[in-house]
Write an enzyme that holds these catalytic residues in place. Structure first.
Site, PDB file in Angstrom:
ATOM      1  N   CYS A  38       0.856  -1.193   0.000  1.00  0.00           N
ATOM      2  CA  CYS A  38       0.000   0.000   0.000  1.00  0.00           C
ATOM      3  C   CYS A  38       0.893   1.244   0.000  1.00  0.00           C
ATOM      4  O   CYS A  38       2.056   1.184   0.384  1.00  0.00           O
ATOM      5  CB  CYS A  38      -0.868  -0.084   1.259  1.00  0.00           C
ATOM      6  SG  CYS A  38      -1.709   1.415   1.763  1.00  0.00           S
ATOM      7  N   SER A  40       0.883   3.494   2.037  1.00  0.00           N
ATOM      8  CA  SER A  40       1.354   3.772   3.401  1.00  0.00           C
ATOM      9  C   SER A  40       2.687   3.059   3.672  1.00  0.00           C
ATOM     10  O   SER A  40       3.503   3.544   4.459  1.00  0.00           O
ATOM     11  CB  SER A  40       0.305   3.351   4.432  1.00  0.00           C
ATOM     12  OG  SER A  40      -0.896   4.065   4.228  1.00  0.00           O
ATOM     13  N   HIS A  43       4.979   5.499   2.105  1.00  0.00           N
ATOM     14  CA  HIS A  43       5.139   6.663   2.999  1.00  0.00           C
ATOM     15  C   HIS A  43       6.150   6.328   4.101  1.00  0.00           C
ATOM     16  O   HIS A  43       6.997   7.154   4.453  1.00  0.00           O
ATOM     17  CB  HIS A  43       3.808   7.045   3.665  1.00  0.00           C
ATOM     18  CG  HIS A  43       2.792   7.680   2.754  1.00  0.00           C
ATOM     19  ND1 HIS A  43       3.117   8.505   1.699  1.00  0.00           N
ATOM     20  CD2 HIS A  43       1.433   7.630   2.758  1.00  0.00           C
ATOM     21  CE1 HIS A  43       1.994   8.910   1.091  1.00  0.00           C
ATOM     22  NE2 HIS A  43       0.972   8.392   1.716  1.00  0.00           N
ATOM     23  N   HIS A  60       1.393  -4.323   5.742  1.00  0.00           N
ATOM     24  CA  HIS A  60       0.236  -4.271   6.641  1.00  0.00           C
ATOM     25  C   HIS A  60      -1.035  -4.646   5.873  1.00  0.00           C
ATOM     26  O   HIS A  60      -2.109  -4.208   6.207  1.00  0.00           O
ATOM     27  CB  HIS A  60       0.108  -2.866   7.252  1.00  0.00           C
ATOM     28  CG  HIS A  60      -0.148  -1.813   6.218  1.00  0.00           C
ATOM     29  ND1 HIS A  60       0.836  -1.352   5.373  1.00  0.00           N
ATOM     30  CD2 HIS A  60      -1.273  -1.174   5.859  1.00  0.00           C
ATOM     31  CE1 HIS A  60       0.318  -0.462   4.544  1.00  0.00           C
ATOM     32  NE2 HIS A  60      -0.978  -0.333   4.816  1.00  0.00           N
ATOM     33  N   CYS A 168      -5.937  -3.703   4.352  1.00  0.00           N
ATOM     34  CA  CYS A 168      -5.938  -2.234   4.403  1.00  0.00           C
ATOM     35  C   CYS A 168      -6.733  -1.605   3.273  1.00  0.00           C
ATOM     36  O   CYS A 168      -7.785  -1.022   3.500  1.00  0.00           O
ATOM     37  CB  CYS A 168      -4.504  -1.684   4.426  1.00  0.00           C
ATOM     38  SG  CYS A 168      -4.474   0.123   4.440  1.00  0.00           S
TER      39      CYS A 168
HETATM   40  N1  LIG Z   1      -7.011   6.585   5.759  1.00  0.00           N
HETATM   41  C1  LIG Z   1      -6.325   5.461   5.916  1.00  0.00           C
HETATM   42  O1  LIG Z   1      -6.402   4.785   6.931  1.00  0.00           O
HETATM   43  C2  LIG Z   1      -5.468   4.978   4.802  1.00  0.00           C
HETATM   44  C3  LIG Z   1      -5.319   3.598   4.556  1.00  0.00           C
HETATM   45  C4  LIG Z   1      -4.574   3.205   3.463  1.00  0.00           C
HETATM   46  C5  LIG Z   1      -3.944   4.143   2.684  1.00  0.00           C
HETATM   47  N2  LIG Z   1      -4.068   5.450   2.988  1.00  0.00           N
HETATM   48  C6  LIG Z   1      -3.459   6.491   2.175  1.00  0.00           C
HETATM   49  O2  LIG Z   1      -4.264   6.677   1.023  1.00  0.00           O
HETATM   50  C7  LIG Z   1      -3.447   7.239  -0.011  1.00  0.00           C
HETATM   51  C8  LIG Z   1      -3.634   6.420  -1.269  1.00  0.00           C
HETATM   52  O3  LIG Z   1      -3.088   5.121  -1.076  1.00  0.00           O
HETATM   53  P1  LIG Z   1      -3.072   4.066  -2.292  1.00  0.00           P
HETATM   54  O4  LIG Z   1      -2.441   2.831  -1.757  1.00  0.00           O
HETATM   55  O5  LIG Z   1      -4.390   4.015  -2.949  1.00  0.00           O
HETATM   56  O6  LIG Z   1      -2.052   4.819  -3.273  1.00  0.00           O
HETATM   57  P2  LIG Z   1      -1.854   4.597  -4.845  1.00  0.00           P
HETATM   58  O7  LIG Z   1      -0.501   5.066  -5.151  1.00  0.00           O
HETATM   59  O8  LIG Z   1      -2.256   3.203  -5.210  1.00  0.00           O
HETATM   60  O9  LIG Z   1      -2.947   5.590  -5.480  1.00  0.00           O
HETATM   61  C9  LIG Z   1      -2.804   6.969  -5.561  1.00  0.00           C
HETATM   62  C10 LIG Z   1      -3.506   7.434  -6.853  1.00  0.00           C
HETATM   63  O10 LIG Z   1      -3.518   8.873  -6.873  1.00  0.00           O
HETATM   64  C11 LIG Z   1      -3.283   9.284  -8.219  1.00  0.00           C
HETATM   65  N3  LIG Z   1      -2.821  10.682  -8.204  1.00  0.00           N
HETATM   66  C12 LIG Z   1      -1.600  11.169  -7.926  1.00  0.00           C
HETATM   67  N4  LIG Z   1      -1.597  12.514  -7.992  1.00  0.00           N
HETATM   68  C13 LIG Z   1      -2.863  12.894  -8.321  1.00  0.00           C
HETATM   69  C14 LIG Z   1      -3.498  14.146  -8.535  1.00  0.00           C
HETATM   70  N5  LIG Z   1      -2.825  15.284  -8.454  1.00  0.00           N
HETATM   71  N6  LIG Z   1      -4.810  14.150  -8.855  1.00  0.00           N
HETATM   72  C15 LIG Z   1      -5.513  12.998  -8.958  1.00  0.00           C
HETATM   73  N7  LIG Z   1      -4.956  11.766  -8.754  1.00  0.00           N
HETATM   74  C16 LIG Z   1      -3.648  11.728  -8.449  1.00  0.00           C
HETATM   75  C17 LIG Z   1      -2.267   8.285  -8.719  1.00  0.00           C
HETATM   76  O11 LIG Z   1      -2.203   8.262 -10.134  1.00  0.00           O
HETATM   77  C18 LIG Z   1      -2.805   6.985  -8.122  1.00  0.00           C
HETATM   78  O12 LIG Z   1      -3.731   6.366  -9.001  1.00  0.00           O
HETATM   79  C19 LIG Z   1      -2.031   7.249   0.551  1.00  0.00           C
HETATM   80  O13 LIG Z   1      -1.756   8.507   1.142  1.00  0.00           O
HETATM   81  C20 LIG Z   1      -2.095   6.186   1.628  1.00  0.00           C
HETATM   82  O14 LIG Z   1      -1.112   6.348   2.628  1.00  0.00           O
HETATM   83  C21 LIG Z   1      -4.826   5.894   4.018  1.00  0.00           C
HETATM   84 ZN   LIG Z   2      -2.428   0.688   3.851  1.00  0.00          ZN
END
Ligand SMILES: NC(=O)c1ccc[n+]([C@@H]2O[C@H](COP(=O)([O-])OP(=O)(O)OC[C@H]3O[C@@H](n4cnc5c(N)ncnc54)[C@H](O)[C@@H]3O)[C@@H](O)[C@H]2O)c1
Ligand SMILES: [Zn+2]
Ligand SMILES: [Zn+2]
Length: 366
Positions: A38, A40, A43, A60, A168
């Protein structure tokens, strides 16, 4: 056992031998079958997580088979297939007893976030020194010792290399739509960022019966996937281009619900500005520590809501079985989320792929 260890931020993971102790009271040894990677995890690798700091066994989003149960474990037995949840509720604090389980903020939960058991210890040793598993999961490894409360038993017919995503990404995305925003049937939704989590916000909105689902991303490939998973409109934006304006070009009044699912704080404002009067914006992306959000207070005044979302407000024992049922009923597509499956030795490829932003989920098979 072999595990993917992050030694220092911005360095590749090292797959090496880590010693595992036997599970103690209320703990379970799990043989990990599969783990998604993921953003995260990325990150954490980039030093942007306030809780997941090196040295750490990353991962995770895992699922596996119970190998051994410690004393006092009553709900699981050797051979059971399990998903490792994002956290295990303590069950005894005021929040848990009042039913507000996702917001349990006991010492147990805090230790859990930092990858430690309730007494602050860990069952992993790297060259004799204790090392923590990310959020008590550490699923980019062959084995993990996890508290029973953090494990959810699943049906045997569900492939573990799909079930792991419920650790997650799927739980957070579905939960953001169903638990946090409570998307209403017939409503309009915009999802900014259609990766491993955002695509599941889209699936959650579809399951909730939303009438319009606008997928917003910078990568055309993500919009194709979003369309397959339930988006009604694909909105391609260039980095830096206003997502709110692009959304309002299609729905001038704004949407009922907008989700930021990238982890780029300025986009939270875009999500907020994309909502209609009385609408709801949800920040799902993990903001970098110290970042702030500036919004127009008159817009908030107009009955809008801006919500946070840790883990999709999920209660593992309720939400993971629900997600598995959606999958079994054919209402939730997990297969389309998996771009590739790779062995643990190639784990760094999954991080490179996330950094490039092309693929959705790489699933690592330890
Ligand atoms: N809230 C929570 O508990 C939780 C849980 C899991 C992940 N997250 C967070 O969620 C976020 C996304 O995680 P993910 O695994 O889906 O990431 P990912 O990299 O799979 O997806 C991110 C997406 O955003 C797009 N993107 C990038 N810049 C952009 C912009 N300016 N406009 C529109 N789209 C854009 C990318 O092309 C990609 O498709 C991360 O910050 C992650 O840490 C939060
Ligand atoms: Zn996650
Ligand atoms: Zn609690």
């Amino acid at each position: 056992m072999r595990a993917a260890v992050l030694h220092e931020k911005n360095t590749p993971l090292v797959v090496e031998d880590v010693d595992v102790e036997a599970p103690r009271q209320g703990e379970v040894l799990v043989r990990i079958a599969a783990s998604g990677v993921c953003r995260s995890d990325l990150h954490a690798q980039e030093g942007e997580s306030p809780v997941s700091k090196p040295p750490l066994v990353l991962g995770h989003e895992g699922a596996g088979i119970v190998e051994e149960v410690g004393p006092g474990v009553t709900g699981l037995a050797q051979g059971d297939p399990v998903v490792i949840a994002l956290y295990g509720p303590c069950g005894t604090c005021d929040d848990c007893r009042a039913g507000d389980i996702p917001n349990c903020w006991s010492e147990t939960r805090t230790h859990n976030m930092y990858g430690r058991m309730p007494d602050g210890s860990t069952r992993l040793r790297l060259r004799g020194e204790p090392i923590a598993p990310m959020v008590g999961s550490g699923s980019l490894a062959e084995l993990s010792v996890v508290r029973e409360a953090q494990l959810v038993k699943i049906d045997r017919d569900i492939p573990l290399d799909l079930a792991c995503l419920a650790g997650c990404g799927v739980t957070t995305g579905i939960g953001a739509a169903l638990n946090i925003a409570r998307v209403a049937p017939g409503s309009s939704v915009a999802v900014i960022g259609c990766g491993g989590v955002g695509l599941n916000v889209i699936q959650g909105a579809r399951i909730a019966g939303a009438a319009r689902i606008l997928a917003v991303d910078t990568q055309p490939g993500k919009l194709d996937l979003a369309a397959d998973l339930g988006a009604t409109d694909g909105v391609l934006v260039a980095p830096g281009e206003s997502a709110a304006e692009a959304i309002r070009a299609r729905l001038p009044r704004g949407v009922d619900y907008a989700f930021e699912v990238v982890g780029h704080t300025p986009l939270v404002r875009e999500a907020f500005e994309a909502t209609r009067i009385g609408g709801t914006a949800v920040m799902v992306g993990a903001p970098p520590p110290g970042s702030t959000i500036t919004i127009d207070s008159r817009q908030l005044f107009a009955d809008r809501r801006l919500l946070g979302c840790t883990g999709g407000g999920n209660i593992p024992a309720r939400d993971i079985p629900r997600i598995m049922r959606f999958y079994q009923q054919g209402r939730l597509d997990l297969e389309r989320l998996v771009a590739t499956r790779i062995p643990l030795a190639r784990v760094n490829e999954a991080f490179d792929s996330l950094r490039r932003g092309e693929a959705v989920r790489t699933v690592v098979l330890p």
